[in-house]
Motif scaffolding. Structure first.
Motif, PDB file in Angstrom:
ATOM      1  N   THR A  82     -44.337 -11.583  -2.736  1.00  0.00           N
ATOM      2  CA  THR A  82     -43.223 -10.056  -2.912  1.00  0.00           C
ATOM      3  C   THR A  82     -44.335  -9.198  -2.419  1.00  0.00           C
ATOM      4  N   PRO A  83     -43.527  -8.149  -1.827  1.00  0.00           N
ATOM      5  CA  PRO A  83     -44.372  -6.959  -1.205  1.00  0.00           C
ATOM      6  C   PRO A  83     -45.208  -6.167  -2.126  1.00  0.00           C
ATOM      7  N   LYS A  84     -44.770  -6.104  -3.530  1.00  0.00           N
ATOM      8  CA  LYS A  84     -45.608  -5.133  -4.509  1.00  0.00           C
ATOM      9  C   LYS A  84     -45.770  -5.888  -5.721  1.00  0.00           C
ATOM     10  N   ASN A  85     -46.943  -5.403  -6.457  1.00  0.00           N
ATOM     11  CA  ASN A  85     -47.446  -6.026  -7.498  1.00  0.00           C
ATOM     12  C   ASN A  85     -46.667  -5.873  -8.662  1.00  0.00           C
ATOM     13  N   VAL A  86     -45.746  -4.881  -8.626  1.00  0.00           N
ATOM     14  CA  VAL A  86     -44.789  -4.660  -9.639  1.00  0.00           C
ATOM     15  C   VAL A  86     -43.812  -5.861  -9.536  1.00  0.00           C
ATOM     16  N   ASN A  87     -43.431  -6.169  -8.573  1.00  0.00           N
ATOM     17  CA  ASN A  87     -42.462  -7.457  -8.462  1.00  0.00           C
ATOM     18  C   ASN A  87     -43.078  -8.507  -8.996  1.00  0.00           C
ATOM     19  N   VAL A  88     -44.516  -8.913  -8.475  1.00  0.00           N
ATOM     20  CA  VAL A  88     -45.320 -10.003  -9.070  1.00  0.00           C
ATOM     21  C   VAL A  88     -45.414 -10.044 -10.563  1.00  0.00           C
ATOM     22  N   ASN A  89     -45.517  -9.002 -11.101  1.00  0.00           N
ATOM     23  CA  ASN A  89     -45.744  -8.743 -12.627  1.00  0.00           C
ATOM     24  C   ASN A  89     -44.432  -9.338 -13.244  1.00  0.00           C
ATOM     25  N   GLU A  90     -43.279  -8.767 -12.764  1.00  0.00           N
ATOM     26  CA  GLU A  90     -41.842  -9.000 -13.160  1.00  0.00           C
ATOM     27  C   GLU A  90     -41.705 -10.543 -13.376  1.00  0.00           C
TER      28      GLU A  90
END
Length: 157
Positions: A82-90
């Motif tokens: 994913t492009p952002k860590n926020v997406n990774v965490n989700e």
């Protein structure tokens, strides 16, 4: 600065469609994809798959995760980028919910090493930050079932 030049998954699996996708990614990364006057590129029709929910890529990449999560070879062959860590965490949160066991929350230490040093930022702000390479302030993990059973047995004794 490091750059990726060889897609090892394509190389190891000898998959022709994955090889084509890898070539397209490299063309985009190298700036060799044709663009219009505004600098926008047109992706080929078969470049990606549009999904209707966040669960769909998880189910495609990690089918039967509850049965296979202990198989390290199986896990090593799978990834969702994913492009952002926020997406990774989700995504990690959704995958973790599919695993057996109870989740445990571990909090980071939020005290200063030197009590006399001036504190310029509120603790709540510092706990909110998630710099790359650092775990979040609230880290949710699921211990393996064997560990949970051993802890329960120890508590009963």
């Amino acid at each position: 600065m490091l750059s990726l030049t060889t897609n090892m998954r394509v190389r190891l699996r000898n998959d022709s469609s994955a090889r084509e996708f890898s070539k397209q990614l490299l063309k985009i990364g190298d700036g060799k994809m044709a663009s219009d006057q505004n600098g926008f590129i047109t992706l080929p029709y078969n470049f990606s798959i549009i999904v209707s929910s966040k669960e769909e890529p998880i189910d495609r990449v990690f089918p039967n995760i509850a049965q296979n999560y202990n198989n390290h070879d199986w896990l090593r062959e799978r990834a969702i980028l994913t492009p952002k860590n926020v997406n990774v965490n989700e995504i990690n949160f959704h995958i973790q919910e599919k695993l057996p066991g109870n989740s445990e929350t571990y909090k980071s230490i939020d005290t200063a090493m030197n009590d006399e040093a001036p504190v310029n930022y509120p603790v709540e702000f510092l706990n909110y930050l998630e710099p790359p390479g650092m775990p979040p302030h609230n880290l949710n993990l699921k211990p393996e079932q064997q560990q949970q059973q051993q802890q329960q047995q120890q508590q009963m004794q």
